[in-house]
Design an enzyme around this catalytic site. Structure first.
Site, short mmCIF file in Angstrom:
data_model
loop_
_atom_site.label_atom_id
_atom_site.label_comp_id
_atom_site.label_asym_id
_atom_site.label_seq_id
_atom_site.Cartn_x
_atom_site.Cartn_y
_atom_site.Cartn_z
N LYS A 5 -9.22 14.09 3.75
CA LYS A 5 -8.38 12.90 3.78
C LYS A 5 -7.49 13.03 5.00
CE LYS A 5 -6.87 14.01 -0.42
NZ LYS A 5 -6.80 12.79 -1.19
N ARG A 6 -6.73 11.97 5.34
CA ARG A 6 -5.78 12.10 6.43
C ARG A 6 -4.88 13.31 6.18
NH1 ARG A 6 -5.61 8.16 10.58
NH2 ARG A 6 -3.84 9.38 11.28
N HIS A 29 0.78 -1.24 0.00
CA HIS A 29 0.00 0.00 0.00
C HIS A 29 0.81 1.27 0.00
CE1 HIS A 29 -4.22 -1.25 0.44
NE2 HIS A 29 -3.71 -2.34 0.97
N THR A 86 -8.48 6.64 -2.99
CA THR A 86 -9.82 6.15 -3.34
C THR A 86 -10.82 7.29 -3.18
OG1 THR A 86 -10.04 5.32 -1.07
CG2 THR A 86 -9.48 3.71 -2.80
N LYS A 117 -14.38 8.42 -5.41
CA LYS A 117 -15.70 8.73 -4.85
C LYS A 117 -16.20 10.08 -5.36
CE LYS A 117 -14.05 6.62 -0.55
NZ LYS A 117 -13.45 7.01 0.75
N LYS A 143 0.32 14.55 1.20
CA LYS A 143 -0.98 14.85 0.58
C LYS A 143 -1.12 16.35 0.30
CE LYS A 143 -3.44 10.83 2.59
NZ LYS A 143 -4.17 10.19 1.48
C1 LIG Z 1 -12.18 7.14 1.11
C2 LIG Z 1 -11.76 7.50 2.47
C3 LIG Z 1 -10.40 7.71 2.74
C4 LIG Z 1 -9.32 7.66 1.68
O1 LIG Z 1 -9.23 8.95 1.09
P1 LIG Z 1 -7.98 9.39 0.21
O2 LIG Z 1 -8.38 10.72 -0.31
O3 LIG Z 1 -7.86 8.37 -0.88
O4 LIG Z 1 -6.80 9.43 1.09
C5 LIG Z 1 -10.04 8.04 4.04
N1 LIG Z 1 -10.95 8.16 5.02
C6 LIG Z 1 -12.26 7.99 4.78
C7 LIG Z 1 -13.23 8.16 5.89
C8 LIG Z 1 -12.71 7.65 3.50
O5 LIG Z 1 -14.02 7.47 3.30
#
Ligand SMILES: *Cc1c(COP(=O)(O)O)cnc(C)c1O
Length: 804
Positions: free
Chosen positions: A544-545, A354, A652, A656, A550
């Site tokens: 995101k985190r 990952h 991911t 979305k 990032k």
């Molecule tokens: C999809 C999702 C992530 C991953 O987000 P990235 O932008 O790909 O880092 C992290 N936390 C939650 C709650 C998510 O739904």
């Protein structure tokens, strides 16, 4: 479609009332909303259990191969809407609840968000579980039932404060205790040989016992099991110690067992180096492997057929010790020769990588590993000697031998979990095309040359049930009206929307849905932060985190530059924007926590400045989790996916957003590249350096100071932050953070700034062309159906697990 007949309203109503009376123990007059919530879940559960048993019977009868997904994280979120929707009980349940004065949506809000994961890796595991059931693949997820999952984030005076998440405090009606499925897991002690055989005599022993949650697939096709382990002491109370007055000592075993499942480590993309973490990894791996072997022997009776009946997927290296555990049980308990045991293990196990970040690659100090798992240490040496012998036979040079070794000999000796997983698996996959290429070039360069067929790509996906149909019913309904229902069962059918992208009426209907999602989000933002935002502004979202790679900092610095520009050029036709941020920082990650404070400091200043009123707002929404993502994503216009190229394995969140009709502003990183290939260059805004250019710049010496001083906009923004314009209460607060940009700027914030800022002005221009924006949004929705986790799981099933 569904096999069993749908229950009537009356039947659902009777189930709920019966559950309320007999399982919750309340009558209708005394029941509180929470009691109705619990009763509703129980009623639904009864419907789920029928299918669960049917699925299990069918699996036994068919005798086929099962998939086992081992993951230290499952970022599940709420389950009520998922179960209702996948069982197609929305209408019946809503009518039943209304007759008692409740809305389903109101009860949904009472469910805690199950956050047994940090971010993308854990959410992937949850999407995969749903897709496995939807594709009718017999599968078990294995993990830990953390009593405290991901911490709850509160923002106090702009700072992140971590509070314990107590998701189990009102019980969990979705789970089933399986005390009969319990296994012993040992730690420490020594290895004794008697004759030819070798025996591990652990010094400590805990009991792992199973807690099962049903996972309902789309249209209720199959119900699989998520099996999470909890821990008990084998001797819960030492009565002799208790009688002697040593009450602490008497309960020590139970306390030690409880600590194993107490809390999820909150570090994302960073190795948690404590002994307790290694204990958690072994605890859940050992229980899972024992459970898999027990089931295999019960149904097949021959240990040698394991690879034909079981496929074990390791989600990252957290369960890598399962390789050594499986070899150990095959040799020490089933009496196989080592080489045959290793061969069976390799034919059964596969591994997903990952991350390429060095700080996230797991390795354990050898003395710690040996003390905790002495027999596994021997097995790892034995695997290593075979791997290195093979490498030498092929003429591999000493530098490559050192890189291939399962033991890192540079400095303090350490066990490399990625090398263990790689050499113990038949498949090693990356999670997006670029990431898989980089794996071959970097971390696994030499292992890849030794085993050139192992590495393969499986680009991530997300479940369209949760991330379109459930979170965005308005959009789903407009799409059904436009192209029919086929996309509900095959997301790639969304491509029928391409032909309608220029249809002004469809564009208008989708825009209306987006606006109403934005109105709802604006109200939620007001509730949570007190900030008023206009749904007519462009909602520009980065959730995101919080991590330096990032690059929330790039976004924040550009926000400051935009703020300056609006004030200097008030006559220009600025696009009103709301900058929305959310995300958690690891509690020990200083810069990430400072970036949260910076977002809040910028928000306070910008939101109270009348000169930009109506043009710019900044909000940091607290406590990012799955439930919050489900609210924000359907309301986003612009999706920020701006990681330093080469550093985001896949992402991911990017998928979305596109599925919900947001345009992406992003770098050529992770799955962004594949999103661009599918939606088309004209429907995404790409900027910045490529991964190759980043690597080259780092290799050839990069002088960020020159870049900053050469860019007036960037320089002014960085200096404003550094000098305390946004932190008058502590002018030096961001001095070091900004100093880091001048001195090294590892994440290339300065190098990409100009490209990013002009990409943002391109976004403005596109937004002002309303028809063009709507058309681009439709092309995004139409062309990202491929990023369904059904497609991803289909690829794993065919190429790796051989179950389809
Ligand atoms: C999809 C999702 C992530 C991953 O987000 P990235 O932008 O790909 O880092 C992290 N936390 C939650 C709650 C998510 O739904």
């Amino acid at each position: 479609m569904t096999t069993s007949p749908q229950p009537s309203n009356a039947e659902i109503d009777a189930l709920i009332v019966d559950a309320l009376n007999h399982r919750v123990g309340k009558d209708e007059r005394a029941a509180k909303p929470h009691d109705w919530y619990t009763a509703t879940v129980y009623a639904l559960r009864d419907k789920v259990i029928d299918r669960w048993m049917e699925s299990t019977r069918r699996t036994y009868a068919e005798g086929g191969k099962r998939v086992y997904y081992l993951s230290l994280e499952f970022l599940i979120g709420r389950l009520l809407r998922d179960a209702v929707s996948n069982l197609d009980l929305n209408g019946a349940l809503e009518r039943a609840l209304r007759s008692h004065g409740f809305e389903l949506s109101q009860l949904e809000e009472l469910e805690p968000d199950a956050a047994l994961g940090n971010g993308g890796l854990g959410r992937l595991a949850a999407c995969f579980m749903e897709s496995l059931a939807s594709l009718d693949i017999p599968a078990y997820g294995y993990g830990i039932r953390y009593v405290n999952g991901m911490f709850r984030q509160r923002i106090d005076d702009g700072w992140q404060v971590e509070l314990p998440e107590t998701w189990l405090s009102h019980g969990n009606p979705w789970e089933f205790d399986r005390r009969e499925s319990a296994y012993r897991v040992g730690f420490g002690g020594e290895v004794v040989s008697d004759g030819d055989a070798v025996r591990w005599e652990p010094a400590e022993m805990v009991e792992a016992s199973a807690v099962d949650t049903p996972v309902v697939g789309w249209r209720g096709k199959r119900v699989n099991t998520l099996r999470l382990w909890t821990a008990h002491a084998l001797d819960p109370i030492k009565l002799d110690a208790f009688n002697a007055g040593d009450h602490v000592g008497a309960l020590e075993g139970e306390a030690r067992a409880a600590s194993l499942v107490r809390v999820l480590y909150p570090a994302d993309s960073h190795q948690a180096g404590q002994e307790l973490r290694l204990r958690q990894e072994y605890f859940f791996s050992a229980a899972s492997i024992q459970d898999i072997l027990r089931r295999h022997m019960q149904h097949n009776g021959n240990i040698r057929t394991l690879p034909d009946k079981a496929a074990i997927q390791l989600n990252d290296t957290h369960p890598a010790v399962a390789v050594a555990e499986l070899v150990r049980l095959l040799v020490d308990h089933h009496g196989l020769e080592f080489d045959e045991a290793l061969d069976i293990t390799r034919r059964t196990v596969a591994y997903t990588n990952h991350t390429l970040l060095p700080e996230a690659l797991e390795s354990w100090p050898l003395p710690l590993f040996e003390r905790l798992l002495p027999r596994h240490m021997q097995i790892i040496y034995a695997i290593n000697s075979r791997v290195l012998r093979e490498a030498r036979k092929q003429g591999v040079n000493d530098a490559a031998i050192a890189a291939i070794s399962l033991i890192d000999e540079g400095g303090e000796r350490r066990v490399r979990m990625a090398n263990l997983a790689f050499t113990g698996a038949n498949s090693v996959n990356g999670v997006a095309a670029l990431h898989t290429d980089l794996m071959k070039q970097t971390v696994f360069h030499d292992l890849h040359r030794l085993y050139p067929k192992k590495i393969n790509n499986k680009t991530n996906g997300v479940t369209p049930r949760r991330w379109l149909m459930q979170c965005n019913p308005g959009l789903t309904s407009v799409i059904r009206d436009a192209i029919g229902n086929a996309f509900l069962d095959d997301t790639e059918e969304l491509s029928a929307l391409n032909a309608l992208a220029g249809d002004a009426e469809l564009g208008e209907r989708i825009a209306e849905v987006k606006r109403s999602n934005k109105v709802a989000l604006a109200a939620h933002i007001k509730d949570l932060t007190g900030v008023r935002v206009s749904p007519d502004a462009l909602f520009d979202v980065q959730i995101k985190r919080i991590h330096e790679y990032k690059r929330q900092l790039l976004n924040l610095i550009e926000t400051v530059a935009l703020y300056d520009q609006i004030r200097s050029h008030p006559e220009r036709d600025w696009v009103p924007r709301v900058k929305i941020f959310a995300g958690k920082a690891a509690p020990s990650y200083h810069n990430a926590k400072l970036i949260i404070k910076l977002a809040n400091d910028i928000a306070r200043r910008v939101n109270s400045d009348p000169s930009v009123a109506g043009l710019l707002k900044v909000v940091f929404v607290p406590n990012y989790n799955v439930t919050l993502a489900e609210r924000i994503i359907p309301a986003a216009d612009l999706s920020e996916q701006i990681s330093t190229a080469g550093m985001e394995a896949s992402g991911t969140g990017n998928m979305k957003f596109a599925l919900n009709g947001a345009l992406t502003i992003g770098t050529l990183d992770g799955a962004n590249i594949e999103i661009k290939d599918r939606v088309g260059d004209e429907n995404i805004v790409i900027f910045g350096m490529t991964a190759d250019e980043v690597a080259e710049k780092r290799a050839n010496g990069y002088a960020p100071r020159e870049v900053i001083e050469g860019s007036p906009e960037l320089h002014q923004a960085v200096e404003a932050i550094a000098s305390g314009v946004f932190s008058p209460d502590d002018e030096d607060r961001y001095k070091d953070l900004m100093g880091g940009l001048y001195d090294s700027d590892w994440f290339m914030v300065a190098a990409d700034f100009e490209a990013y800022a002009s990409a943002q002005r391109e976004v403005d221009a596109r937004w002002q062309d309303t028809a063009g924006w709507r058309k681009a949004a439709i092309h995004n929705i139409a062309n990202v159906g491929w990023f369904s986790s059904d497609r991803t799981i289909g690829e794993y099933a065919r190429d790796i697990w051989k179950v389809l």
